[in-house]
Scaffold this motif. Structure first.
Motif, PDB file in Angstrom:
ATOM      1  N   GLU A 184      31.919  36.354  36.446  1.00 19.31           N
ATOM      2  CA  GLU A 184      30.771  36.638  37.319  1.00 19.31           C
ATOM      3  C   GLU A 184      31.288  36.674  38.754  1.00 19.31           C
ATOM      4  N   ILE A 185      31.088  37.777  39.417  1.00 16.98           N
ATOM      5  CA  ILE A 185      31.595  37.914  40.792  1.00 16.98           C
ATOM      6  C   ILE A 185      30.402  37.816  41.756  1.00 16.98           C
ATOM      7  N   TYR A 186      30.511  36.881  42.661  1.00 19.56           N
ATOM      8  CA  TYR A 186      29.442  36.684  43.642  1.00 19.56           C
ATOM      9  C   TYR A 186      29.896  37.220  44.997  1.00 19.56           C
ATOM     10  N   GLY A 210      51.713  45.093  31.258  1.00 17.81           N
ATOM     11  CA  GLY A 210      50.546  45.711  31.904  1.00 17.81           C
ATOM     12  C   GLY A 210      50.660  45.485  33.393  1.00 17.81           C
ATOM     13  N   ARG A 211      50.042  46.381  34.151  1.00 17.63           N
ATOM     14  CA  ARG A 211      50.165  46.251  35.614  1.00 17.63           C
ATOM     15  C   ARG A 211      49.365  45.046  36.109  1.00 17.63           C
ATOM     16  N   ASN A 212      49.492  44.750  37.400  1.00 15.02           N
ATOM     17  CA  ASN A 212      48.777  43.608  37.971  1.00 15.02           C
ATOM     18  C   ASN A 212      47.283  43.729  37.699  1.00 15.02           C
ATOM     19  N   GLY A 213      46.687  42.637  37.277  1.00 13.40           N
ATOM     20  CA  GLY A 213      45.238  42.609  37.069  1.00 13.40           C
ATOM     21  C   GLY A 213      44.787  43.228  35.766  1.00 13.40           C
ATOM     22  N   SER A 214      45.720  43.506  34.849  1.00 13.81           N
ATOM     23  CA  SER A 214      45.322  44.172  33.603  1.00 13.81           C
ATOM     24  C   SER A 214      44.746  43.192  32.582  1.00 13.81           C
ATOM     25  N   SER A 268      47.208  37.393  32.030  1.00 16.70           N
ATOM     26  CA  SER A 268      47.073  35.939  32.183  1.00 16.70           C
ATOM     27  C   SER A 268      45.774  35.460  31.549  1.00 16.70           C
ATOM     28  N   THR A 269      44.718  36.241  31.716  1.00 18.81           N
ATOM     29  CA  THR A 269      43.437  35.850  31.117  1.00 18.81           C
ATOM     30  C   THR A 269      43.606  35.727  29.598  1.00 18.81           C
ATOM     31  N   LEU A 270      44.295  36.699  29.007  1.00 24.09           N
ATOM     32  CA  LEU A 270      44.519  36.656  27.561  1.00 24.09           C
ATOM     33  C   LEU A 270      45.285  35.393  27.163  1.00 24.09           C
TER      34      LEU A 270
HETATM   35  N1  LIG Z   1      38.396  33.266  37.718  1.00 22.26           N
HETATM   36  C1  LIG Z   1      38.254  34.557  37.950  1.00 22.26           C
HETATM   37  N2  LIG Z   1      37.147  35.041  38.544  1.00 22.26           N
HETATM   38  C2  LIG Z   1      36.991  36.358  38.776  1.00 22.26           C
HETATM   39  N3  LIG Z   1      37.892  37.314  38.432  1.00 22.26           N
HETATM   40  C3  LIG Z   1      39.022  36.890  37.853  1.00 22.26           C
HETATM   41  C4  LIG Z   1      39.278  35.506  37.581  1.00 22.26           C
HETATM   42  N4  LIG Z   1      40.498  35.407  36.981  1.00 22.26           N
HETATM   43  C5  LIG Z   1      40.987  36.664  36.900  1.00 22.26           C
HETATM   44  N5  LIG Z   1      40.104  37.549  37.412  1.00 22.26           N
HETATM   45  C6  LIG Z   1      40.283  39.006  37.479  1.00 22.26           C
HETATM   46  O1  LIG Z   1      40.538  39.476  36.170  1.00 22.26           O
HETATM   47  C7  LIG Z   1      41.475  40.548  36.199  1.00 22.26           C
HETATM   48  C8  LIG Z   1      42.621  40.207  35.261  1.00 22.26           C
HETATM   49  O2  LIG Z   1      43.362  39.146  35.837  1.00 22.26           O
HETATM   50  P1  LIG Z   1      44.683  38.569  35.142  1.00 22.26           P
HETATM   51  O3  LIG Z   1      45.171  37.487  36.045  1.00 22.26           O
HETATM   52  O4  LIG Z   1      44.388  38.247  33.734  1.00 22.26           O
HETATM   53  O5  LIG Z   1      45.624  39.832  35.222  1.00 22.26           O
HETATM   54  P2  LIG Z   1      47.204  39.900  35.001  1.00 22.26           P
HETATM   55  O6  LIG Z   1      47.452  41.095  34.153  1.00 22.26           O
HETATM   56  O7  LIG Z   1      47.729  38.597  34.529  1.00 22.26           O
HETATM   57  O8  LIG Z   1      47.702  40.169  36.478  1.00 22.26           O
HETATM   58  P3  LIG Z   1      49.117  39.808  37.178  1.00 22.26           P
HETATM   59  O9  LIG Z   1      50.147  40.644  36.514  1.00 22.26           O
HETATM   60  O10 LIG Z   1      48.867  40.214  38.606  1.00 22.26           O
HETATM   61  O11 LIG Z   1      49.325  38.339  37.032  1.00 22.26           O
HETATM   62  C9  LIG Z   1      41.905  40.699  37.641  1.00 22.26           C
HETATM   63  O12 LIG Z   1      41.204  41.788  38.216  1.00 22.26           O
HETATM   64  C10 LIG Z   1      41.498  39.400  38.286  1.00 22.26           C
HETATM   65  O13 LIG Z   1      41.146  39.601  39.654  1.00 22.26           O
END
Ligand SMILES: Nc1ncnc2c1ncn2[C@@H]1O[C@H](COP(=O)(O)OP(=O)(O)OP(=O)(O)O)[C@@H](O)[C@H]1O
Length: 444
Positions: free
Chosen positions: A18-20, A70-74, A77-79
């Motif tokens: 959720e983005i505020y 995957g590129r930055n933000g793909s 890390s979330t996975l």
């Molecule tokens: N707590 C959060 N709240 C809002 N958005 C988030 C949060 N954590 C991650 N994101 C967004 O989710 C998307 C995926 O982030 P993630 O860190 O999983 O990407 P990534 O592939 O690991 O990137 P990187 O290679 O830069 O580490 C990004 O656009 C990030 O800004």
């Protein structure tokens, strides 16, 4: 795949953040919908949804090493965070079978008021690893982490590199059945990273399952058999590491070219300064020519595709050879046509020979050797050496590059797989690369 063989199962995984727009919207979201519900009015939202992962599914077999690219933000890390259980999914499920040790999770789990030594025991306890076994391994953990006396200092006094060294050292000493490694590793110095990579290989050989996230395609190719490519939270491809990472690099390159074009436009550069760059995706893969350019490149990209007319592995007489004997003289021939819009000043021709996993075994560039190139449009560069490749299959990479910034090349053309060939040795070698070694014995 029988469920006994599965170490990690990710099923229809999605994550919505959720983005505020402002901090007060978070408070409003907490209070207003409740009040509206009380008076029977429809609730409204004060946030925007952002899907970091969308419907991602895959399984990892026990003993497999899988690279996540995957590129930055793909969403990489979330996975990993969801697999480790530190972030909850919005939809879908994850199940893991075996003790999971994760660098990202371990580092995050440190109590920074505790010393390094205390955190070793604390982390082992969290992972369910017996305290006595951890005590018995304490010296090994300390030696690997190279923290010296810092081990008895609170973790809050550590640099990010020391933090990562301790985390990694714990992770590899708890006999992980599933090891999850992310970019945390890259904060160490090159020697420590090499030491970690060696240890990851040992853990791999012991049969552990490894998930490895890195921006460095080279290490993903060296370590992993399989790659999962994420883009904008979606799974783009899942399969053999070599072609997938190749296509990923191609995509990254196209982005780079598009960004450069954007910059060039913004700066109102004269038309044609990146004349062929728009063709990068569209130009068909190199058709066979004079002494050959394989029509099945692993990757083929660059801002001026088509400048390499031919590239092949030849014998000492310049004859193209698909098989070359160990110890035989060999030549790499590269023919090019350099259009006038390519500046000659920093022009360099390069080749590399890779094994089929994509590891560079040898690289040579005219720039690094200080070889002068002619000013003419078409010319041939000849690289000569004795074949020191052990028996196996290899591929030739040919590249035309701009080396203005001496450590980073801009590629006019990069042709990975210009010639697939074999090396044949009449004796067995145990290394992956074997120069002729002179031996001598001296009696004491
Ligand atoms: N707590 C959060 N709240 C809002 N958005 C988030 C949060 N954590 C991650 N994101 C967004 O989710 C998307 C995926 O982030 P993630 O860190 O999983 O990407 P990534 O592939 O690991 O990137 P990187 O290679 O830069 O580490 C990004 O656009 C990030 O800004």
């Amino acid at each position: 795949m029988s469920s006994n063989d599965v170490a990690i199962r990710v099923s229809h995984l999605s994550k919505c953040y959720e983005i505020y727009a402002a901090p007060r919207d978070r408070l409003k979201q907490f209070i207003v919908p409740r009040l509206l519900r009380l008076i029977g009015k429809p609730a409204r939202r004060y946030f925007r949804e952002f899907w970091a992962l969308r419907d991602v599914s895959f399984e990892v077999k026990k003993g497999e090493t899988v690279g996540i690219i995957g590129r930055n933000g793909s969403g990489k890390s979330t996975l990993l965070q969801i697999i480790c259980g530190t972030v909850a999914p919005t939809q879908g499920t994850v199940s893991t079978h075996g003790r999971v040790a994760a660098l990202l999770e371990l580092g995050a789990g440190f109590n920074t008021e505790f010393t390094g030594r205390e955190n070793v025991l604390l982390t082992a306890a969290i992972l369910g690893f017996p305290q006595e076994s951890m005590q018995a391994r304490m010296n090994e953990v300390l030696a690997f982490s190279e923290l010296g006396d810092f081990i008895d200092q609170p973790v809050k006094t550590y640099s990010s590199g020391m933090h990562a060294r301790l985390a990694f050292s714990i992770a590899i000493h708890v006999d992980p059945e599933i090891l999850i490694v992310d970019e945390a590793l890259s904060v160490g110095d090159a020697r420590f990273v090499a030491k970690c990579m060696r240890r990851i290989k040992e853990i791999q050989e012991r049969g552990a399952t490894i998930l490895f996230v890195s921006h460095d395609v080279g290490s993903v190719r060296t370590l992993c058999q399989r790659a999962i490519w994420l883009d904008s939270g979606k799974l783009v491809e899942d399969g053999d590491v070599f072609p997938i990472s190749g296509r990923y690099m191609e995509m990254m390159f196209r982005d780079e070219v598009a960004a450069e074009q954007g910059q060039a436009k913004a700066a109102e550069a004269p038309a044609g300064s990146v004349a062929h760059s728009g063709d990068a995706a569209a130009t068909p893969a190199g058709a066979p020519t004079a002494h050959g350019l394989d029509a099945r490149p692993v990757t083929h990209w660059g801002s001026h595709r088509g400048v390499i007319l031919a590239a092949s592995v030849c014998d000492a007489n310049g004859m193209r050879r698909d098989t070359i004997g160990w110890g035989e003289p060999m030549e790499i021939l590269i023919d090019v046509r350099i259009p006038p819009d390519i500046p000659r000043e920093h022009l360099s021709l390069a080749f590399s020979i890779k094994d089929l996993k994509g590891t560079d075994l040898l690289v040579s560039t005219t720039h690094d050797a200080g070889t002068a190139l002619p000013g003419s449009e078409c010319f041939r560069v000849r690289f000569r050496m004795d074949n020191q490749l052990v028996t196996g299959k290899y591929l030739l990479v040919a590249a035309v590059e701009n080396r203005e910034h001496s450590n980073v090349a801009h590629y006019y053309e990069y042709f990975e797989g210009a010639h697939y060939f074999s090396s044949l040795a009449d004796q067995r070698f145990f290394g992956i690369f074997q120069p002729a070694v002179q031996q001598s014995v001296q009696e004491a």
